[in-house]
Design a protein around this motif. Structure first.
Motif, PDB file in Angstrom:
ATOM      1  N   THR A 138      -2.178   4.656   0.958  1.00 49.81           N
ATOM      2  CA  THR A 138      -2.471   3.831  -0.216  1.00 49.81           C
ATOM      3  C   THR A 138      -3.967   3.530  -0.321  1.00 49.81           C
ATOM      4  OG1 THR A 138      -0.257   2.860  -0.308  1.00 49.81           O
ATOM      5  CG2 THR A 138      -2.031   1.562  -1.285  1.00 49.81           C
ATOM      6  N   ASP A 149       1.898   6.503  -6.184  1.00 49.65           N
ATOM      7  CA  ASP A 149       2.075   5.922  -4.848  1.00 49.65           C
ATOM      8  C   ASP A 149       3.537   5.570  -4.625  1.00 49.65           C
ATOM      9  OD1 ASP A 149       1.867   4.790  -2.379  1.00 49.65           O
ATOM     10  OD2 ASP A 149       0.308   3.342  -2.915  1.00 49.65           O
ATOM     11  N   GLU A 150       4.230   6.403  -3.870  1.00 54.49           N
ATOM     12  CA  GLU A 150       5.636   6.200  -3.538  1.00 54.49           C
ATOM     13  C   GLU A 150       6.471   5.849  -4.780  1.00 54.49           C
ATOM     14  OE1 GLU A 150       6.644   5.797   0.059  1.00 54.49           O
ATOM     15  OE2 GLU A 150       4.719   5.444   1.008  1.00 54.49           O
TER      16      GLU A 150
HETATM   17 MG    MG Z   1       1.251   2.638   0.994  1.00 55.64          MG
END
Ligand code: MG
Ligand code: ADP
Length: 246
Positions: free
Chosen positions: A43, A158-159
């Protein structure tokens, strides 16, 4: 779309070195997966590309433009981050059109672009809905449509599948994967899910403890892991991989 060049970035938080000398290039139209366990710096790397973090060392460039010190709003990035929840005081269409409105695009054109994207993502019928009445998978598509609406130079995810059930994940993986390659998007796709990275990304960058262990095609990473860590991390939980069409 733009080529992204991350050159030797380092980011420290107090005593913690979150990102420790990461260099990675994403070619124009390529989706690169950033894969690794929780806390390895994925991240933070993505936030440095988005402009939310300024690295302590190193640079980020979009094509030949050094954007290391350019604020996020001037980078033309599309974001699908978990913390970028949909605006619940707007309809689905208004959510998707929001970035265009900020850029001064007129009402009719905004509406057309939003509806076209919603149609492409298979949720054309939801345009007038309140996003809180949509399922998790539908909301995720709206988030993606919102990120794509501004025609970003770079799409950062992000995910994005976190919290969705396995069946829906598998379907979205196929659909979104096809859409991203059809749209010729340059993207960084952060995930801790090996299978997701294998199936959705052109190349995979495997991260461990702030550093890149290997960058390669899914096949290279899976068949010729460069380190013990890559071997263990990538083979884990991947019994279905023989079904992957290389
Ligand atoms: Mg992360
Ligand atoms: P990942 O996304 O791979 O889970 P992160 O990039 O979020 O990893 O975090 C990498 C490391 O940096 C972790 O040890 C995390 O605790 C630390 N970290 C991340 N953001 C901050 C912050 N704002 N302040 C302090 N430490 C942070």
């Amino acid at each position: 779309m733009a080529r992204v060049t991350i050159d030797s970035i380092r980011k420290r938080y107090g005593e913690t070195t979150a990102v420790d000398g990461v260099s990675l290039t994403v070619d124009d139209g390529e989706i690169v997966g950033v894969l690794g366990p929780s806390g390895c710096g994925k991240t933070t790397t993505l936030r440095a590309v988005a402009g939310f973090e300024t690295p302590n060392a190193g640079t980020v460039a979009f094509d030949d433009r050094d954007v290391t010190n350019v604020p996020p709003e001037n980078r033309n990035v599309g974001l699908v981050f978990q913390e970028y929840a949909l605006f619940d005081n707007m309809t689905v269409r208004e959510n998707v059109a929001f970035g265009l409105k900020m850029r001064g695009v007129g009402t009719a054109e905004r509406r057309d672009r939003a509806d076209e994207l919603l149609e492409m993502l298979g949720i054309g019928g939801m345009a007038a809905r309140d996003p809180t009445t949509l399922s998790g998978g539908q909301q995720q598509r709206v988030g993606l449509a919102r990120a794509l609406a501004i025609e970003p130079s770079v799409l950062l995810l992000d995910e994005p599948m976190t919290g969705l059930d396995a069946k829906l994940k598998a379907r979205l993986r196929d659909e979104v994967g096809e859409l991203l390659s059809a749209l010729d998007v340059t993207g960084l796709y952060v995930t801790h899910d090996q299978e997701e990275a294998m199936l959705m990304c052109d190349r995979i960058a495997v991260m461990n403890d702030g550093r890149l262990e290997q960058v390669g095609t899914p096949r290279e990473v899976y068949e010729s892991p460069a380190t013990e860590f890559v071997s263990e991390f990538v083979s884990l939980d991947a019994p279905e991989l023989p079904f992957v069409q290389w």
